[in-house]
Design an enzyme around this catalytic site. Structure first.
Site, mmCIF file in Angstrom:
data_model
loop_
_atom_site.group_PDB
_atom_site.id
_atom_site.type_symbol
_atom_site.label_atom_id
_atom_site.label_comp_id
_atom_site.label_asym_id
_atom_site.label_seq_id
_atom_site.Cartn_x
_atom_site.Cartn_y
_atom_site.Cartn_z
ATOM 1 N NE ARG A 1 -0.189 -1.012 11.833
ATOM 2 C CZ ARG A 1 -0.341 -0.678 10.458
ATOM 3 N NH1 ARG A 1 0.557 -0.721 9.515
ATOM 4 N NH2 ARG A 1 -1.657 -0.300 10.328
ATOM 5 N NE ARG B 1 -2.105 0.987 3.903
ATOM 6 C CZ ARG B 1 -2.977 0.837 4.975
ATOM 7 N NH1 ARG B 1 -4.269 0.778 4.649
ATOM 8 N NH2 ARG B 1 -2.428 1.051 6.128
HETATM 9 P P1 AMP Z 1 -4.626 2.681 12.174
HETATM 10 O O1 AMP Z 1 -4.672 3.563 11.232
HETATM 11 O O2 AMP Z 1 -5.992 2.413 12.614
HETATM 12 O O3 AMP Z 1 -3.857 1.331 11.548
HETATM 13 O O4 AMP Z 1 -3.740 2.886 13.331
HETATM 14 C C1 AMP Z 1 -2.347 3.761 13.277
HETATM 15 C C2 AMP Z 1 -1.522 3.538 14.396
HETATM 16 O O5 AMP Z 1 -2.187 4.566 15.289
HETATM 17 C C3 AMP Z 1 -1.656 2.288 15.354
HETATM 18 O O6 AMP Z 1 -0.706 1.533 14.893
HETATM 19 C C4 AMP Z 1 -1.480 2.910 16.692
HETATM 20 O O7 AMP Z 1 0.096 3.385 16.965
HETATM 21 C C5 AMP Z 1 -2.180 4.275 16.835
HETATM 22 N N1 AMP Z 1 -3.484 3.917 17.177
HETATM 23 C C6 AMP Z 1 -4.566 4.215 16.458
HETATM 24 N N2 AMP Z 1 -5.789 3.904 17.237
HETATM 25 C C7 AMP Z 1 -5.301 3.443 18.308
HETATM 26 C C8 AMP Z 1 -6.197 3.082 19.634
HETATM 27 N N3 AMP Z 1 -7.388 2.643 19.518
HETATM 28 N N4 AMP Z 1 -4.969 2.765 20.637
HETATM 29 C C9 AMP Z 1 -3.787 2.726 20.371
HETATM 30 N N5 AMP Z 1 -3.286 3.262 19.372
HETATM 31 C C10 AMP Z 1 -3.901 3.407 18.430
#
Ligand code: AMP
Length: 236
Positions: free
Chosen positions: A192, A149
């Site tokens: 992740r 991506r």
């Molecule tokens: P995403 O775009 O949802 O994959 O989120 C990207 C990154 O943001 C994650 O890998 C975390 O570092 C942080 N993040 C997003 N949402 C959360 C959450 N609910 N709790 C903790 N970290 C978050």
């Protein structure tokens, strides 16, 4: 299609002045399951905002805010941001006027502590959670999707180069420069996925226990998966 009915515990409020939320839902699933892609379709279908904590955090980083500075290290390493920072962020976001009629959460909750905080928040607002949809995709497909991506710096669209013989050198939509999110690189992605298995996957049992969980197969075309998702949300 029919809109999801409100839970019976608050149905009596329909006669009061409080207008019923159209949909309060959580989209659960590992990184790369397509939550963001499909949430936009749901937003259009139900007229409720798509609230992605990842997007909110990236906006803070881009805007150079104090929160952005606090979280960027965690995000680049693929680690979770501390619960309280995220809980405060979501509390503020779902208190905004456009969320009064409901919302679709994407990327939150990601830990049991966040789920408990959300439950308390919704109780205070007397807004029940309608449904939690788990978007299921096997890990091989997730890795192919995420590690291929690329995002455009100009228009923000994403392009997947996985399996392409001649990946585009620039954005196919606007010609802008393509870049890969630091946390989409293979090493970080593995971290992740590991965090998802350890900290987020337990939410499946948690919401199953509450009778709120629906499963959707996340493999297939964007259109097919979006249709399944909208159907599952409607069944809440
Ligand atoms: P995403 O775009 O949802 O994959 O989120 C990207 C990154 O943001 C994650 O890998 C975390 O570092 C942080 N993040 C997003 N949402 C959360 C959450 N609910 N709790 C903790 N970290 C978050």
């Amino acid at each position: 299609m029919d809109r999801p009915a409100r839970k019976t515990s608050v149905a009596s409020e329909a006669t009061s002045e409080v207008s019923p939320a159209r949909l309060v839902a959580i989209l659960l699933g590992p990184p790369g399951a397509g939550k963001g892609t499909h949430a936009d379709r749901v937003e259009a279908e139900y007229g409720v905002p798509h609230i992605s904590t990842g997007d909110l955090l990236r906006e803070h980083i881009a805007g150079g805010t104090e929160l952005g500075r606090q979280v960027c290290g965690y995000m680049d390493r693929g680690e979770l941001v501390p619960d309280q920072l995220i809980i405060d962020l979501v509390t503020e976001r779902i208190g905004q006027p456009d969320a009064a009629g409901g919302f679709l959460l994407d990327g939150f909750p990601r830990t049991i502590q966040q789920a408990v905080a959300l439950e308390e928040l919704l109780q205070e607002k007397q807004t029940p959670l309608d449904v939690v949809v788990l978007l299921e995709v096997d890990e091989e497909l997730l890795i192919a999707r995420i590690s291929g991506r690329y995002l455009c710096r100009q228009c923000g669209e994403d392009t997947n180069i996985a399996g392409l013989d001649s990946p585009p050198a620039s954005c196919p939509y606007c010609g802008g420069e393509l870049y890969q999110r630091a946390d989409d690189r293979l090493e970080t992605l593995e971290e992740r996925l590991q965090i998802y298995r350890q900290q987020t996957a337990p939410l499946v049992e948690y919401y199953k226990g509450e009778g709120l969980l629906r499963w959707v197969d996340g493999a297939g075309s964007v259109e097919e998966v979006a249709e399944r998702l909208i159907e599952a949300l409607g069944a809440g």
